[in-house]
Motif scaffolding. Structure first.
Motif, PDB file in Angstrom:
ATOM      1  N   SER A 130      -1.769   4.152   5.165  1.00 19.90           N
ATOM      2  CA  SER A 130      -0.975   5.519   4.892  1.00 19.90           C
ATOM      3  C   SER A 130       0.138   4.822   6.033  1.00 19.90           C
ATOM      4  O   SER A 130      -0.049   4.113   7.129  1.00 19.90           O
ATOM      5  N   LYS A 131       1.318   5.331   5.882  1.00 14.67           N
ATOM      6  CA  LYS A 131       2.273   4.869   6.685  1.00 14.67           C
ATOM      7  C   LYS A 131       3.562   5.763   6.605  1.00 14.67           C
ATOM      8  O   LYS A 131       3.954   6.476   5.627  1.00 14.67           O
ATOM      9  N   SER A 132       4.080   6.088   7.965  1.00 12.65           N
ATOM     10  CA  SER A 132       5.414   6.991   7.827  1.00 12.65           C
ATOM     11  C   SER A 132       6.173   6.572   8.845  1.00 12.65           C
ATOM     12  O   SER A 132       5.708   5.461   9.687  1.00 12.65           O
ATOM     13  N   PHE A 133       7.555   6.935   8.933  1.00 17.39           N
ATOM     14  CA  PHE A 133       8.567   6.381   9.539  1.00 17.39           C
ATOM     15  C   PHE A 133       9.128   7.717  10.171  1.00 17.39           C
ATOM     16  O   PHE A 133       9.508   8.632   9.633  1.00 17.39           O
ATOM     17  N   SER A 134       9.398   7.521  11.474  1.00 19.23           N
ATOM     18  CA  SER A 134      10.274   8.587  12.233  1.00 19.23           C
ATOM     19  C   SER A 134      11.845   8.187  12.033  1.00 19.23           C
ATOM     20  O   SER A 134      12.320   6.968  12.433  1.00 19.23           O
ATOM     21  N   GLY A 135      12.556   9.199  11.844  1.00 19.50           N
ATOM     22  CA  GLY A 135      14.109   9.140  12.026  1.00 19.50           C
ATOM     23  C   GLY A 135      14.743  10.390  12.217  1.00 19.50           C
ATOM     24  O   GLY A 135      14.164  11.394  12.677  1.00 19.50           O
ATOM     25  N   PRO A 136      16.170  10.315  12.210  1.00 17.71           N
ATOM     26  CA  PRO A 136      16.979  11.619  12.929  1.00 17.71           C
ATOM     27  C   PRO A 136      16.539  12.653  11.984  1.00 17.71           C
ATOM     28  O   PRO A 136      16.595  14.104  12.451  1.00 17.71           O
ATOM     29  N   ALA A 137      16.163  12.599  10.496  1.00 15.61           N
ATOM     30  CA  ALA A 137      15.932  13.800   9.755  1.00 15.61           C
ATOM     31  C   ALA A 137      14.278  14.165   9.737  1.00 15.61           C
ATOM     32  O   ALA A 137      13.875  15.177   9.439  1.00 15.61           O
ATOM     33  N   GLY A 138      13.569  13.522  10.765  1.00 11.16           N
ATOM     34  CA  GLY A 138      12.303  13.771  11.002  1.00 11.16           C
ATOM     35  C   GLY A 138      11.216  12.768  10.512  1.00 11.16           C
ATOM     36  O   GLY A 138      11.592  11.532  10.403  1.00 11.16           O
ATOM     37  N   THR A 139      10.204  13.084  10.306  1.00 11.35           N
ATOM     38  CA  THR A 139       9.214  11.877   9.757  1.00 11.35           C
ATOM     39  C   THR A 139       8.891  11.983   8.449  1.00 11.35           C
ATOM     40  O   THR A 139       8.751  13.032   7.791  1.00 11.35           O
ATOM     41  N   GLN A 140       8.971  10.553   7.681  1.00  7.54           N
ATOM     42  CA  GLN A 140       9.082  10.534   6.178  1.00  7.54           C
ATOM     43  C   GLN A 140       7.792   9.798   6.023  1.00  7.54           C
ATOM     44  O   GLN A 140       7.589   8.650   6.262  1.00  7.54           O
ATOM     45  N   LEU A 141       6.856  10.377   5.221  1.00  6.80           N
ATOM     46  CA  LEU A 141       5.759   9.706   4.927  1.00  6.80           C
ATOM     47  C   LEU A 141       5.721   8.928   3.665  1.00  6.80           C
ATOM     48  O   LEU A 141       6.287   9.421   2.451  1.00  6.80           O
ATOM     49  N   VAL A 142       5.893   7.543   3.678  1.00 10.43           N
ATOM     50  CA  VAL A 142       6.090   6.601   2.471  1.00 10.43           C
ATOM     51  C   VAL A 142       4.737   6.126   1.902  1.00 10.43           C
ATOM     52  O   VAL A 142       5.069   5.825   0.793  1.00 10.43           O
ATOM     53  N   LEU A 143       3.707   5.865   2.520  1.00  8.08           N
ATOM     54  CA  LEU A 143       2.447   5.589   1.662  1.00  8.08           C
ATOM     55  C   LEU A 143       1.278   6.696   2.330  1.00  8.08           C
ATOM     56  O   LEU A 143       1.326   6.965   3.452  1.00  8.08           O
ATOM     57  N   ASP A 144       0.413   7.110   1.303  1.00  9.18           N
ATOM     58  CA  ASP A 144      -0.340   8.060   1.673  1.00  9.18           C
ATOM     59  C   ASP A 144      -1.948   7.797   1.070  1.00  9.18           C
ATOM     60  O   ASP A 144      -1.926   7.865  -0.241  1.00  9.18           O
ATOM     61  N   ASP A 145      -2.571   7.375   1.887  1.00 10.56           N
ATOM     62  CA  ASP A 145      -4.145   6.927   1.388  1.00 10.56           C
ATOM     63  C   ASP A 145      -4.111   6.071   0.267  1.00 10.56           C
ATOM     64  O   ASP A 145      -4.954   6.469  -0.832  1.00 10.56           O
ATOM     65  N   VAL A 146      -3.402   4.709   0.239  1.00 12.46           N
ATOM     66  CA  VAL A 146      -3.334   4.206  -0.932  1.00 12.46           C
ATOM     67  C   VAL A 146      -4.563   3.045  -0.706  1.00 12.46           C
ATOM     68  O   VAL A 146      -4.930   2.514   0.414  1.00 12.46           O
ATOM     69  N   SER A 147      -5.431   2.812  -1.803  1.00 13.30           N
ATOM     70  CA  SER A 147      -6.411   1.839  -1.577  1.00 13.30           C
ATOM     71  C   SER A 147      -6.382   0.736  -3.112  1.00 13.30           C
ATOM     72  O   SER A 147      -5.818   1.388  -4.018  1.00 13.30           O
ATOM     73  N   LEU A 148      -6.646  -0.367  -2.760  1.00 12.35           N
ATOM     74  CA  LEU A 148      -6.613  -1.358  -4.109  1.00 12.35           C
ATOM     75  C   LEU A 148      -7.856  -2.322  -3.882  1.00 12.35           C
ATOM     76  O   LEU A 148      -7.951  -2.948  -2.767  1.00 12.35           O
ATOM     77  N   ASP A 149      -8.411  -2.476  -4.880  1.00 11.57           N
ATOM     78  CA  ASP A 149      -9.322  -3.436  -4.931  1.00 11.57           C
ATOM     79  C   ASP A 149      -8.952  -4.672  -6.039  1.00 11.57           C
ATOM     80  O   ASP A 149      -8.708  -4.328  -7.228  1.00 11.57           O
ATOM     81  N   VAL A 150      -9.108  -5.795  -5.544  1.00 16.25           N
ATOM     82  CA  VAL A 150      -9.025  -7.104  -6.558  1.00 16.25           C
ATOM     83  C   VAL A 150     -10.065  -7.941  -6.544  1.00 16.25           C
ATOM     84  O   VAL A 150     -10.649  -8.319  -5.593  1.00 16.25           O
ATOM     85  N   ALA A 151     -10.682  -8.014  -7.880  1.00 14.46           N
ATOM     86  CA  ALA A 151     -11.720  -8.773  -8.277  1.00 14.46           C
ATOM     87  C   ALA A 151     -11.594 -10.211  -8.101  1.00 14.46           C
ATOM     88  O   ALA A 151     -10.442 -10.709  -8.484  1.00 14.46           O
ATOM     89  N   PRO A 152     -12.308 -11.179  -7.807  1.00 15.54           N
ATOM     90  CA  PRO A 152     -12.127 -12.535  -7.954  1.00 15.54           C
ATOM     91  C   PRO A 152     -11.727 -12.857  -9.414  1.00 15.54           C
ATOM     92  O   PRO A 152     -12.406 -12.410 -10.268  1.00 15.54           O
ATOM     93  N   GLY A 153     -10.820 -13.632  -9.384  1.00 14.34           N
ATOM     94  CA  GLY A 153     -10.185 -14.351 -10.651  1.00 14.34           C
ATOM     95  C   GLY A 153      -9.315 -13.133 -11.380  1.00 14.34           C
ATOM     96  O   GLY A 153      -8.638 -13.599 -12.291  1.00 14.34           O
ATOM     97  N   GLU A 154      -8.908 -11.982 -10.623  1.00 23.35           N
ATOM     98  CA  GLU A 154      -8.393 -11.282 -11.352  1.00 23.35           C
ATOM     99  C   GLU A 154      -6.866 -11.343 -10.712  1.00 23.35           C
ATOM    100  O   GLU A 154      -6.436 -11.791  -9.628  1.00 23.35           O
ATOM    101  N   PHE A 155      -5.701 -11.143 -11.728  1.00 25.02           N
ATOM    102  CA  PHE A 155      -4.452 -11.297 -11.486  1.00 25.02           C
ATOM    103  C   PHE A 155      -3.771  -9.875 -11.203  1.00 25.02           C
ATOM    104  O   PHE A 155      -3.824  -9.204 -12.518  1.00 25.02           O
TER     105      PHE A 155
END
Length: 67
Positions: A26-51
């Protein structure tokens, strides 16, 4: 923000089920307009040999996810 990247070279053979893993990012950025959530609980699994590609428009969070 929590990020875990597991590589296939680490651990025992039984633990090597992923070439790479991103968990609960999860990632958020703070700015003049407040906090903006840009990534929310992202998960990714890559198997061996997978592209895998991460596609998206400029500014959508691809590099933020990988960083």
């Amino acid at each position: 923000m929590a990020t875990t990247l597991a590589k296939a070279a680490e651990g025992t053979a039984a633990e090597r089920t992923h070439a790479a893993r991103i968990e609960h990012v999860s990632k958020s950025f703070s700015g003049p307009a407040g906090t903006q959530l840009v990534l929310d609980d992202v998960s990714l699994d890559v198997a061996p040999g997978e592209f895998v590609t991460i596609l998206g428009a400029s500014g959508c969070g691809k590099s933020t996810l990988l960083n």
